[in-house]
Design an enzyme around this catalytic site. Structure first.
Site, mmCIF file in Angstrom:
data_model
loop_
_atom_site.group_PDB
_atom_site.id
_atom_site.type_symbol
_atom_site.label_atom_id
_atom_site.label_comp_id
_atom_site.label_asym_id
_atom_site.label_seq_id
_atom_site.Cartn_x
_atom_site.Cartn_y
_atom_site.Cartn_z
ATOM 1 N N ASN A 1 -5.362 2.318 -13.295
ATOM 2 C CA ASN A 1 -4.381 1.394 -12.714
ATOM 3 C C ASN A 1 -2.985 1.978 -12.885
ATOM 4 O O ASN A 1 -2.738 2.737 -13.824
ATOM 5 C CB ASN A 1 -4.471 0.043 -13.440
ATOM 6 C CG ASN A 1 -3.491 -0.976 -12.895
ATOM 7 O OD1 ASN A 1 -3.317 -1.105 -11.671
ATOM 8 N ND2 ASN A 1 -2.832 -1.714 -13.778
ATOM 9 N N GLY B 1 0.798 -1.225 0.000
ATOM 10 C CA GLY B 1 0.000 0.000 0.000
ATOM 11 C C GLY B 1 0.830 1.274 0.000
ATOM 12 O O GLY B 1 0.367 2.313 0.465
ATOM 13 N N HIS C 1 1.065 0.706 -13.285
ATOM 14 C CA HIS C 1 1.825 -0.506 -13.621
ATOM 15 C C HIS C 1 3.312 -0.149 -13.728
ATOM 16 O O HIS C 1 3.662 0.866 -14.344
ATOM 17 C CB HIS C 1 1.315 -1.085 -14.951
ATOM 18 C CG HIS C 1 1.975 -2.376 -15.299
ATOM 19 N ND1 HIS C 1 1.631 -3.572 -14.681
ATOM 20 C CD2 HIS C 1 2.973 -2.674 -16.156
ATOM 21 C CE1 HIS C 1 2.395 -4.541 -15.168
ATOM 22 N NE2 HIS C 1 3.215 -4.023 -16.058
ATOM 23 N N LYS D 1 -15.975 -14.822 -9.580
ATOM 24 C CA LYS D 1 -15.576 -13.406 -9.560
ATOM 25 C C LYS D 1 -16.814 -12.509 -9.567
ATOM 26 O O LYS D 1 -16.843 -11.471 -8.910
ATOM 27 C CB LYS D 1 -14.695 -13.126 -10.784
ATOM 28 C CG LYS D 1 -14.166 -11.725 -10.822
ATOM 29 C CD LYS D 1 -13.214 -11.481 -11.966
ATOM 30 C CE LYS D 1 -11.852 -12.070 -11.695
ATOM 31 N NZ LYS D 1 -10.793 -11.506 -12.540
ATOM 32 N N ARG E 1 -5.076 -8.502 -9.424
ATOM 33 C CA ARG E 1 -6.186 -9.324 -9.887
ATOM 34 C C ARG E 1 -6.821 -8.633 -11.091
ATOM 35 O O ARG E 1 -6.950 -7.416 -11.097
ATOM 36 C CB ARG E 1 -7.178 -9.405 -8.723
ATOM 37 C CG ARG E 1 -8.317 -10.339 -8.860
ATOM 38 C CD ARG E 1 -8.996 -10.465 -7.503
ATOM 39 N NE ARG E 1 -8.134 -11.135 -6.544
ATOM 40 C CZ ARG E 1 -7.924 -12.454 -6.521
ATOM 41 N NH1 ARG E 1 -8.547 -13.236 -7.359
ATOM 42 N NH2 ARG E 1 -7.101 -12.982 -5.646
#
Ligand code: GAR
Length: 193
Positions: A110, A15, A112, A68, A94
């Site tokens: 997101n 985190g 990356h 899911k 995920r």
């Protein structure tokens, strides 16, 4: 005064990106509020951080659900209850499924640790070292149904020096992440106003 933009941060591990977002909010450079942490790994460090900050958490173990769709339906319900505007994936390891994508399409991003489309998926840092590239970096992108394939919003390169260890590269990449993510989220919020 306008209500603050409400963020949910999804994380699976340490985190540190959540921390950077929280710091930027406290310093006033990110005009938003983290209203929920979603974590798919009970016991992950990020949960402790959220508790310290008195931020609501939704922690689940995917093994407790049949599909899911089942756990994402529950997540979507939780997010609706706290009126989340943007979903911020920060080390959520995920693939997001159609249930959450439909609910937050265009409002889910997101981060990356590579210059996408190079080195998508797991262990992007190890992949870059293995490939022997001289430059890697950080990408922030919208989330779609693919693995790190959504439209790119921001990128920043990181030079890989000769004989650089994994630890050093990881630290350099994370330093960039911690600056670039809050800044990019702030830009997205401003553009959406
Ligand atoms: C970050 O480096 C992030 O880019 C990466 O996981 C790390 C999480 O660190 N994400 C991915 O690899 C996604 N494919 P953090 O928990 O300390 O923020």
């Amino acid at each position: 005064m306008k209500d603050k933009t409400r963020l949910a941060v999804f994380a699976s591990g340490t985190g540190s990106n959540y921390d950077a977002i929280d710091q930027a909010i406290k310093q006033g450079t990110l005009d938003a509020e983290v209203v929920m942490i979603v974590c798919d790994r009970p016991g992950a460090q990020v949960i402790e951080k959220a508790d310290q900050n008195k931020v609501a958490t939704f922690v689940f173990d995917p093994k407790d659900y049949q599909t899911k769709v089942d756990f994402e339906t529950e997540i979507a319900q939780q997010l609706r209850e706290v009126k989340v505007d943007w979903v911020i994936l920060a080390g959520y390891m995920r693939l997001v499924g159609p249930t959450l994508l439909a609910a937050y399409h265009g409002r889910m991003v997101n981060i990356h640790p590579s210059l996408l489309p190079a080195f998508p998926g797991l262990d992007a840092i190890g992949q870059a070292l293995h490939a022997g590239v001289k430059v890697s970096g950080v990408t922030i992108h919208y989330v779609d149904q693919g693995m790190d394939t959504g439209k790119i919003i921001a990128q920043q390169p990181v030079k890989i020096e000769e004989d650089m260890t994994r630890e050093v590269l990881q630290r350099k990449i994370q330093d960039v992440e911690h600056m670039l993510y809050p800044k990019t989220i702030q830009q997205l919020i401003k553009e959406g106003e």
